[in-house]
Write a protein that holds these residues in place. Structure first.
Motif, PDB file in Angstrom:
ATOM      1  N   MET A   1       0.832  -1.203   0.000  1.00 38.65           N
ATOM      2  CA  MET A   1       0.000   0.000   0.000  1.00 38.65           C
ATOM      3  C   MET A   1       0.869   1.257   0.000  1.00 38.65           C
ATOM      4  O   MET A   1       0.682   2.164  -0.797  1.00 38.65           O
ATOM      5  N   ILE A   2       1.836   1.319   0.875  1.00 34.87           N
ATOM      6  CA  ILE A   2       2.667   2.508   0.958  1.00 34.87           C
ATOM      7  C   ILE A   2       3.726   2.461  -0.136  1.00 34.87           C
ATOM      8  O   ILE A   2       4.366   1.437  -0.355  1.00 34.87           O
ATOM      9  N   LYS A   3       3.876   3.583  -0.806  1.00 34.46           N
ATOM     10  CA  LYS A   3       4.737   3.575  -1.979  1.00 34.46           C
ATOM     11  C   LYS A   3       6.217   3.404  -1.671  1.00 34.46           C
ATOM     12  O   LYS A   3       6.792   2.372  -1.883  1.00 34.46           O
ATOM     13  N   LEU A   8       7.603   9.051   1.558  1.00 29.47           N
ATOM     14  CA  LEU A   8       7.047   9.407   2.864  1.00 29.47           C
ATOM     15  C   LEU A   8       7.936  10.389   3.609  1.00 29.47           C
ATOM     16  O   LEU A   8       7.446  11.286   4.293  1.00 29.47           O
ATOM     17  N   ILE A  11       7.042  13.665   2.271  1.00 28.07           N
ATOM     18  CA  ILE A  11       5.769  14.170   2.802  1.00 28.07           C
ATOM     19  C   ILE A  11       5.943  14.657   4.228  1.00 28.07           C
ATOM     20  O   ILE A  11       5.461  15.707   4.620  1.00 28.07           O
ATOM     21  N   ARG A  12       6.675  13.887   4.998  1.00 28.08           N
ATOM     22  CA  ARG A  12       6.914  14.253   6.389  1.00 28.08           C
ATOM     23  C   ARG A  12       7.599  15.611   6.480  1.00 28.08           C
ATOM     24  O   ARG A  12       7.241  16.459   7.286  1.00 28.08           O
ATOM     25  N   LYS A  14       7.621  18.036   4.247  1.00 28.56           N
ATOM     26  CA  LYS A  14       6.706  19.117   3.842  1.00 28.56           C
ATOM     27  C   LYS A  14       5.698  19.418   4.944  1.00 28.56           C
ATOM     28  O   LYS A  14       5.407  20.574   5.244  1.00 28.56           O
ATOM     29  N   ALA A  15       5.174  18.351   5.542  1.00 23.49           N
ATOM     30  CA  ALA A  15       4.175  18.533   6.595  1.00 23.49           C
ATOM     31  C   ALA A  15       4.790  19.278   7.776  1.00 23.49           C
ATOM     32  O   ALA A  15       4.164  20.166   8.359  1.00 23.49           O
ATOM     33  N   LEU A  16       6.019  18.947   8.115  1.00 32.57           N
ATOM     34  CA  LEU A  16       6.671  19.622   9.242  1.00 32.57           C
ATOM     35  C   LEU A  16       6.876  21.106   8.939  1.00 32.57           C
ATOM     36  O   LEU A  16       6.718  21.951   9.818  1.00 32.57           O
ATOM     37  N   GLU A  18       4.939  22.902   7.020  1.00 32.57           N
ATOM     38  CA  GLU A  18       3.615  23.506   7.172  1.00 32.57           C
ATOM     39  C   GLU A  18       3.322  23.811   8.637  1.00 32.57           C
ATOM     40  O   GLU A  18       2.858  24.887   8.991  1.00 32.57           O
ATOM     41  N   LEU A  19       3.632  22.824   9.484  1.00 28.28           N
ATOM     42  CA  LEU A  19       3.348  22.965  10.914  1.00 28.28           C
ATOM     43  C   LEU A  19       4.184  24.072  11.528  1.00 28.28           C
ATOM     44  O   LEU A  19       3.693  24.870  12.322  1.00 28.28           O
ATOM     45  N   GLN A  56      -3.752  24.428  -1.390  1.00 29.01           N
ATOM     46  CA  GLN A  56      -2.522  23.685  -1.635  1.00 29.01           C
ATOM     47  C   GLN A  56      -1.839  24.168  -2.909  1.00 29.01           C
ATOM     48  O   GLN A  56      -0.637  24.395  -2.933  1.00 29.01           O
TER      49      GLN A  56
ATOM     50  N   ILE B 151       3.397   5.548  10.430  1.00 28.98           N
ATOM     51  CA  ILE B 151       4.572   5.855   9.640  1.00 28.98           C
ATOM     52  C   ILE B 151       4.989   7.313   9.782  1.00 28.98           C
ATOM     53  O   ILE B 151       6.166   7.625   9.927  1.00 28.98           O
ATOM     54  N   LEU B 152       3.997   8.203   9.765  1.00 28.54           N
ATOM     55  CA  LEU B 152       4.343   9.624   9.803  1.00 28.54           C
ATOM     56  C   LEU B 152       4.697  10.113  11.203  1.00 28.54           C
ATOM     57  O   LEU B 152       5.367  11.118  11.365  1.00 28.54           O
ATOM     58  N   ILE B 156       2.389  14.742  13.316  1.00 29.46           N
ATOM     59  CA  ILE B 156       1.903  15.320  12.069  1.00 29.46           C
ATOM     60  C   ILE B 156       0.411  15.067  11.914  1.00 29.46           C
ATOM     61  O   ILE B 156      -0.024  13.941  11.742  1.00 29.46           O
ATOM     62  N   PRO B 157      -0.394  16.147  11.965  1.00 31.27           N
ATOM     63  CA  PRO B 157      -1.837  15.955  11.808  1.00 31.27           C
ATOM     64  C   PRO B 157      -2.178  15.502  10.386  1.00 31.27           C
ATOM     65  O   PRO B 157      -1.504  15.883   9.435  1.00 31.27           O
ATOM     66  N   THR B 160      -2.737  18.051   7.327  1.00 24.66           N
ATOM     67  CA  THR B 160      -1.759  18.869   6.604  1.00 24.66           C
ATOM     68  C   THR B 160      -1.915  18.532   5.127  1.00 24.66           C
ATOM     69  O   THR B 160      -2.207  17.396   4.750  1.00 24.66           O
ATOM     70  N   LEU B 161      -1.733  19.567   4.303  1.00 22.10           N
ATOM     71  CA  LEU B 161      -2.086  19.418   2.888  1.00 22.10           C
ATOM     72  C   LEU B 161      -1.314  18.305   2.204  1.00 22.10           C
ATOM     73  O   LEU B 161      -1.862  17.533   1.417  1.00 22.10           O
ATOM     74  N   SER B 162      -0.038  18.197   2.522  1.00 26.06           N
ATOM     75  CA  SER B 162       0.751  17.174   1.829  1.00 26.06           C
ATOM     76  C   SER B 162       0.299  15.772   2.223  1.00 26.06           C
ATOM     77  O   SER B 162       0.328  14.852   1.406  1.00 26.06           O
ATOM     78  N   VAL B 163      -0.139  15.623   3.472  1.00 24.73           N
ATOM     79  CA  VAL B 163      -0.618  14.307   3.902  1.00 24.73           C
ATOM     80  C   VAL B 163      -1.959  13.981   3.229  1.00 24.73           C
ATOM     81  O   VAL B 163      -2.170  12.860   2.750  1.00 24.73           O
ATOM     82  N   PHE B 166      -1.350  12.861  -0.214  1.00 21.68           N
ATOM     83  CA  PHE B 166      -0.839  11.487  -0.207  1.00 21.68           C
ATOM     84  C   PHE B 166      -1.983  10.493  -0.019  1.00 21.68           C
ATOM     85  O   PHE B 166      -2.091   9.477  -0.719  1.00 21.68           O
ATOM     86  N   GLN B 170      -3.378   7.335  -2.332  1.00 18.50           N
ATOM     87  CA  GLN B 170      -3.542   5.966  -1.825  1.00 18.50           C
ATOM     88  C   GLN B 170      -4.952   5.440  -2.107  1.00 18.50           C
ATOM     89  O   GLN B 170      -5.137   4.308  -2.530  1.00 18.50           O
TER      90      GLN B 170
END
Ligand code: FES
Lengths: 129, 185
Positions: A1-3, A8, A11-12, A14-16, A18-19, A56, B151-152, B156-157, B160-163, B166, B170
């Motif tokens: 499932m996970i690429k 990842l 993504i992590r 980028k998300a960080l 953003e936060l 986005q 995994i994340l 990380i909520p 968040t747009l990137s999540v 993703f 999926q």
């Protein structure tokens, strides 16, 4: 499932970012979409997702999109409220994905609310009919 | 409402309002038995008994109580229209709703865009976990936000747009594998 682990990690990261941005710049702009039954039936789901998509695309880091239940104004659904720090709330009514494009461009990016989509405009129109 | 995925979005709002932390959504299409079943189970505080009573009351009209339970009575109406059944069960902790329809019934709406429903839910309730299972005859697709959180990491909520982006990828690939890329009826 996970690429892939690499994806990842990306993504992590980028998300960080953003936060981190949100932490430094405080709450920012909050977009609240009414998700009661009548809102959903009137088309709230594509409206909410259009906001997410546009935010986005334009990389507007200071905007968050959240949902709420009943706003109590069925006939105006889908309803979207925009809360900006130190400003009055703006309530948009009868929203559509097309209207979202304009609200994002004019209100969120340029700071000018789109009056023709607001509840005030709608009520005026009805009063004059 | 013209999409089953909109009914699902609406029914899950009850779970969110009931303070659930986990919502399980299952869609099962069984062509052999000619059944289309949607099951929603949560671990919230439960739908208030008076709402359940109203929904199961044959004289209940949606006009009287708009704010709560409207979605439930719509779903029940749909089940009736499609020669199916609608049950709400109070669990020890939480609620279980089962909506059954005759698969081939002319009044059964198409599933519609379930990916958008899940994304709207995850964006709107990022602290909740959702387990989504879609069974189609012998195949199934399972998506669980807990595995993404694993995994994340917890910091990380999910909104968040990137999540979210993703997650969209999926869901889209998983569902198109299951349905052969056709937006099924
Ligand atoms: S039921 Fe329509 S706005 Fe609440």
């Amino acid at each position: 499932m996970i690429k892939s682990i690499q994806e990842l990690e990306e993504i992590r990261k980028k998300a960080l970012e953003e936060l981190e941005f949100r932490k430094q710049h405080g709450e920012g702009i909050r977009i609240v979409v009414g998700m009661a039954t009548c809102g959903i039936a009137a088309g709230a789901r594509p409206v909410m997702l259009k906001f997410v998509e546009e935010i986005q695309k334009r990389n507007l880091k200071n905007v968050t999109v959240v949902q709420t239940g009943c706003i109590g104004l069925c006939k105006y659904e889908p309803i979207v409220e925009v809360y900006e720090p130190n400003k009055e709330k703006v309530t948009y009514v009868k929203m559509t994905p097309e209207k979202v494009l304009k609200v994002v461009a004019e209100h969120l990016v340029n700071g000018k609310p789109v009056y023709e989509y607001t509840i005030g405009y709608e009520e005026n129109k009805e009063a004059n009919n | 409402m013209n999409e089953l995925s909109l009914y699902i979005l609406d029914l899950v709002q009850n779970s969110i309002e009931a303070g659930a932390s986990l919502v399980k959504i299952e869609i099962a299409e069984d062509l052999k038995e000619d059944l289309f079943t949607i099951t929603i189970e949560d671990n919230g505080r439960g739908i208030p008994q008076d709402v359940i009573d109203k929904v199961t009351d044959p004289f209940y009209t949606t006009r009287k109580t708009r704010k709560v339970g409207l979605g439930l009575s719509l779903a029940k109406q749909l089940a009736m229209d499609c020669e199916g059944s609608f049950t709400i069960e109070r669990l020890e902790k939480g609620t279980k709703i089962v909506l059954k329809m005759k698969h081939s019934h002319i009044d059964r709406p198409p599933l519609g865009n379930i990916t958008e429903t899940l994304l709207a839910l995850i964006n709107g309730a990022p602290d909740l976990d959702f387990k989504f299972c879609y069974k189609k005859d012998r195949n199934e697709f399972i998506f669980d936000t807990r595995s993404i959180r694993d995994i994340l990491g917890d910091d990380i909520p999910l909104n968040t747009l990137s999540v979210l982006d993703f997650i969209r990828g999926q869901l889209e690939s998983g569902l198109s594998n299951l349905t052969g890329g056709v937006n099924n009826r």
